[in-house]
Design a protein around this motif. Structure first.
Motif, PDB file in Angstrom:
ATOM      1  N   ALA A 159      -0.399   5.790  -6.775  1.00 44.88           N
ATOM      2  CA  ALA A 159      -0.577   5.369  -5.385  1.00 44.88           C
ATOM      3  C   ALA A 159      -0.060   3.944  -5.188  1.00 44.88           C
ATOM      4  N   PHE A 160      -0.340   3.079  -6.138  1.00 42.08           N
ATOM      5  CA  PHE A 160       0.104   1.686  -6.066  1.00 42.08           C
ATOM      6  C   PHE A 160       1.623   1.612  -5.990  1.00 42.08           C
ATOM      7  N   GLN A 161       2.309   2.406  -6.819  1.00 44.51           N
ATOM      8  CA  GLN A 161       3.767   2.370  -6.832  1.00 44.51           C
ATOM      9  C   GLN A 161       4.358   2.999  -5.577  1.00 44.51           C
ATOM     10  N   ILE A 162       3.777   4.105  -5.125  1.00 45.13           N
ATOM     11  CA  ILE A 162       4.277   4.736  -3.900  1.00 45.13           C
ATOM     12  C   ILE A 162       4.161   3.764  -2.736  1.00 45.13           C
ATOM     13  N   LYS A 163       3.021   3.076  -2.638  1.00 44.33           N
ATOM     14  CA  LYS A 163       2.842   2.099  -1.556  1.00 44.33           C
ATOM     15  C   LYS A 163       3.890   0.990  -1.670  1.00 44.33           C
ATOM     16  N   ASP A 164       4.163   0.528  -2.883  1.00 43.90           N
ATOM     17  CA  ASP A 164       5.177  -0.504  -3.084  1.00 43.90           C
ATOM     18  C   ASP A 164       6.549  -0.013  -2.646  1.00 43.90           C
ATOM     19  N   ASP A 165       6.872   1.236  -2.971  1.00 45.90           N
ATOM     20  CA  ASP A 165       8.152   1.818  -2.553  1.00 45.90           C
ATOM     21  C   ASP A 165       8.250   1.900  -1.029  1.00 45.90           C
ATOM     22  N   ILE A 166       7.161   2.287  -0.390  1.00 46.67           N
ATOM     23  CA  ILE A 166       7.144   2.393   1.069  1.00 46.67           C
ATOM     24  C   ILE A 166       7.334   1.017   1.697  1.00 46.67           C
ATOM     25  N   LEU A 167       6.644   0.018   1.171  1.00 47.21           N
ATOM     26  CA  LEU A 167       6.750  -1.330   1.724  1.00 47.21           C
ATOM     27  C   LEU A 167       8.157  -1.899   1.579  1.00 47.21           C
ATOM     28  N   ASP A 168       8.849  -1.519   0.506  1.00 44.70           N
ATOM     29  CA  ASP A 168      10.224  -1.989   0.322  1.00 44.70           C
ATOM     30  C   ASP A 168      11.129  -1.494   1.456  1.00 44.70           C
ATOM     31  N   VAL A 169      10.764  -0.362   2.045  1.00 46.51           N
ATOM     32  CA  VAL A 169      11.548   0.217   3.135  1.00 46.51           C
ATOM     33  C   VAL A 169      11.095  -0.303   4.493  1.00 46.51           C
ATOM     34  N   THR A 170       9.781  -0.511   4.651  1.00 48.39           N
ATOM     35  CA  THR A 170       9.221  -0.755   5.986  1.00 48.39           C
ATOM     36  C   THR A 170       8.872  -2.204   6.276  1.00 48.39           C
ATOM     37  N   SER A 171       8.865  -3.072   5.273  1.00 53.44           N
ATOM     38  CA  SER A 171       8.417  -4.457   5.479  1.00 53.44           C
ATOM     39  C   SER A 171       9.593  -5.418   5.561  1.00 53.44           C
ATOM     40  N   THR A 172       9.276  -6.660   5.908  1.00 51.22           N
ATOM     41  CA  THR A 172      10.264  -7.742   5.891  1.00 51.22           C
ATOM     42  C   THR A 172      10.075  -8.566   4.624  1.00 51.22           C
ATOM     43  N   ALA A 173      11.085  -9.357   4.300  1.00 52.31           N
ATOM     44  CA  ALA A 173      10.989 -10.228   3.128  1.00 52.31           C
ATOM     45  C   ALA A 173       9.857 -11.235   3.293  1.00 52.31           C
ATOM     46  N   ALA A 174       9.639 -11.706   4.524  1.00 56.15           N
ATOM     47  CA  ALA A 174       8.563 -12.664   4.773  1.00 56.15           C
ATOM     48  C   ALA A 174       7.202 -12.032   4.498  1.00 56.15           C
ATOM     49  N   GLN A 175       7.049 -10.763   4.851  1.00 61.96           N
ATOM     50  CA  GLN A 175       5.776 -10.076   4.616  1.00 61.96           C
ATOM     51  C   GLN A 175       5.518  -9.850   3.135  1.00 61.96           C
ATOM     52  N   LEU A 176       6.552  -9.509   2.389  1.00 62.18           N
ATOM     53  CA  LEU A 176       6.383  -9.170   0.976  1.00 62.18           C
ATOM     54  C   LEU A 176       6.524 -10.363   0.043  1.00 62.18           C
ATOM     55  N   SER A 207     -18.645   2.251  -4.983  1.00 64.02           N
ATOM     56  CA  SER A 207     -18.035   1.743  -3.753  1.00 64.02           C
ATOM     57  C   SER A 207     -17.043   0.615  -4.012  1.00 64.02           C
ATOM     58  N   LEU A 208     -17.304  -0.230  -5.001  1.00 63.68           N
ATOM     59  CA  LEU A 208     -16.393  -1.338  -5.301  1.00 63.68           C
ATOM     60  C   LEU A 208     -15.043  -0.810  -5.774  1.00 63.68           C
ATOM     61  N   LEU A 209     -15.057   0.156  -6.668  1.00 64.75           N
ATOM     62  CA  LEU A 209     -13.811   0.759  -7.148  1.00 64.75           C
ATOM     63  C   LEU A 209     -13.090   1.496  -6.021  1.00 64.75           C
ATOM     64  N   ALA A 210     -13.853   2.172  -5.173  1.00 66.55           N
ATOM     65  CA  ALA A 210     -13.245   2.926  -4.075  1.00 66.55           C
ATOM     66  C   ALA A 210     -12.548   2.014  -3.072  1.00 66.55           C
ATOM     67  N   GLU A 211     -12.994   0.762  -2.972  1.00 61.73           N
ATOM     68  CA  GLU A 211     -12.363  -0.167  -2.034  1.00 61.73           C
ATOM     69  C   GLU A 211     -10.910  -0.455  -2.375  1.00 61.73           C
ATOM     70  N   PHE A 212     -10.542  -0.374  -3.653  1.00 55.06           N
ATOM     71  CA  PHE A 212      -9.133  -0.550  -4.013  1.00 55.06           C
ATOM     72  C   PHE A 212      -8.278   0.528  -3.343  1.00 55.06           C
ATOM     73  N   LEU A 213      -8.831   1.723  -3.219  1.00 55.64           N
ATOM     74  CA  LEU A 213      -8.110   2.820  -2.583  1.00 55.64           C
ATOM     75  C   LEU A 213      -8.009   2.596  -1.075  1.00 55.64           C
ATOM     76  N   THR A 214      -9.080   2.086  -0.491  1.00 49.85           N
ATOM     77  CA  THR A 214      -9.062   1.808   0.947  1.00 49.85           C
ATOM     78  C   THR A 214      -7.979   0.786   1.284  1.00 49.85           C
ATOM     79  N   GLU A 215      -7.840  -0.231   0.448  1.00 50.45           N
ATOM     80  CA  GLU A 215      -6.804  -1.242   0.683  1.00 50.45           C
ATOM     81  C   GLU A 215      -5.406  -0.632   0.604  1.00 50.45           C
ATOM     82  N   LEU A 216      -5.192   0.264  -0.351  1.00 51.65           N
ATOM     83  CA  LEU A 216      -3.877   0.899  -0.469  1.00 51.65           C
ATOM     84  C   LEU A 216      -3.584   1.832   0.704  1.00 51.65           C
ATOM     85  N   ALA A 217      -4.628   2.375   1.303  1.00 54.65           N
ATOM     86  CA  ALA A 217      -4.430   3.307   2.415  1.00 54.65           C
ATOM     87  C   ALA A 217      -4.037   2.594   3.696  1.00 54.65           C
ATOM     88  N   ASN A 218      -4.332   1.300   3.778  1.00 51.94           N
ATOM     89  CA  ASN A 218      -4.078   0.553   5.015  1.00 51.94           C
ATOM     90  C   ASN A 218      -2.686  -0.082   5.066  1.00 51.94           C
TER      91      ASN A 218
END
Length: 292
Positions: free
Chosen positions: A215-232, A281-292
């Motif tokens: 999930a972490f890598q997929i999100k990183d791949d998506i951000l490479d397409v959808t974000s700006t250099a300033a954001q990343l 719940s603490l561990l699950a929060e890492f997933l919530t952050e990746l979902a946003n």
């Protein structure tokens, strides 16, 4: 149970202070210290050390203070890998976390040496931890296994070689489970070692780590397409320019988003064996952050 934001606010400054202090103490050569400190202290989310600390907080919170050096050791390994990945012979990146990459600021030779210094220093810090020898040996093994030629290094090799052809989805998953996922998994399993949890709980964390890493890598791949250099804080669209295999290139952007959702769901389900006896719940929060 403490929330992730509160844990981050409390522990990241403590972790950063420890990193800065120990780098000053353990790296007396001024030029080398400057290069090593530059990348370690350049910021970042400290995800890997936080994963270790989240496991300890979940199962054995009283061990948090003596777990900080082990968490710091993980950050050294992660930083060394970034310095080397950014080199011209690898990804040839000019920016990292909004700043010039190490080799752009200090030169290629010093950047290589900074990475070379960070890697063994991580294991020195682990060996100095205030745990018994049995735990320290297990911590060293988990970190070396996750960062070594069977996992993180092998994943980088596969990533470079994959630029010559289109990988299948299974091949891409295997690549990222090693390149990105292995160090995340090591972080969680090191937390399990410190906490002394049983095999059932450790297996659940291991399964959680497998899906979290993807999930972490997929999100990183998506951000490479959808974000700006300033954001990343680094150049975007680099993967396409380098002809790298990514989830958006293989599945399309919508397909990559669906794959991210599927991995996050699987990661949540992996924690199910812990729910009856543990507040996850603490561990699950890492997933919530990746979902946003």
């Amino acid at each position: 149970m403490i929330k992730l934001a509160a844990m981050r606010a409390e522990l990241v400054p403590a972790l950063d202070s420890l990193l800065a202090l120990k780098l000053r103490q353990d790296v007396p050569a001024a030029d080398l210290q400057a290069a090593m400190t530059y990348s370690v202290m350049a910021g970042g989310k400290r995800i890997r050390p936080l994963l270790l600390l989240a496991v300890v907080q979940t199962f054995q919170a009283d061990l948090i203070p003596q777990s900080l050096p082990a968490a710091a050791a993980i950050e050294l390994i992660h930083t060394y890998s970034l310095i080397h990945d950014d080199l011209p012979a690898m990804d040839n990146d000019d920016l990292r976390r909004g700043h010039a990459t190490n080799h752009k600021k200090f030169g290629e030779a010093m950047a290589i040496l900074a990475g070379d210094g960070l890697q063994p220093l991580a294991f020195q810090w682990l060996s100095d931890c205030r745990f018994n020898d049995t735990i320290k040996i297990k911590l060293v093994h988990e970190l070396a296994f996750g960062a070594g030629p069977l996992n993180m290094v092998a994943g980088q090799v596969a990533d470079m070689q994959g630029e010559q052809r289109t990988l299948t989805l299974d091949e891409l998953k295997a690549l990222h489970q090693r390149k990105t996922g292995a160090l995340l998994k090591a972080s969680l399993l090191m937390g399990a070692v410190i906490s002394g949890i049983d095999e059932k709980r450790t297996t659940a964390l291991s399964d959680f780590a497998d899906h979290l890493g993807l999930a972490f890598q997929i999100k990183d791949d998506i951000l490479d397409v959808t974000s700006t250099a300033a954001q990343l804080g680094k150049p975007v669209h680099q993967d396409q320019a380098a002809n790298k295999n990514t989830y958006p290139s293989l599945l399309g952007l919508d397909g990559a988003r669906s794959a991210l959702t599927a991995e996050l769901d699987s990661a949540r389900h992996a924690l199910d064996p812990l729910v009856a006896s543990t507040d996850i719940s603490l561990l699950a929060e890492f997933l919530t952050e990746l979902a946003n």
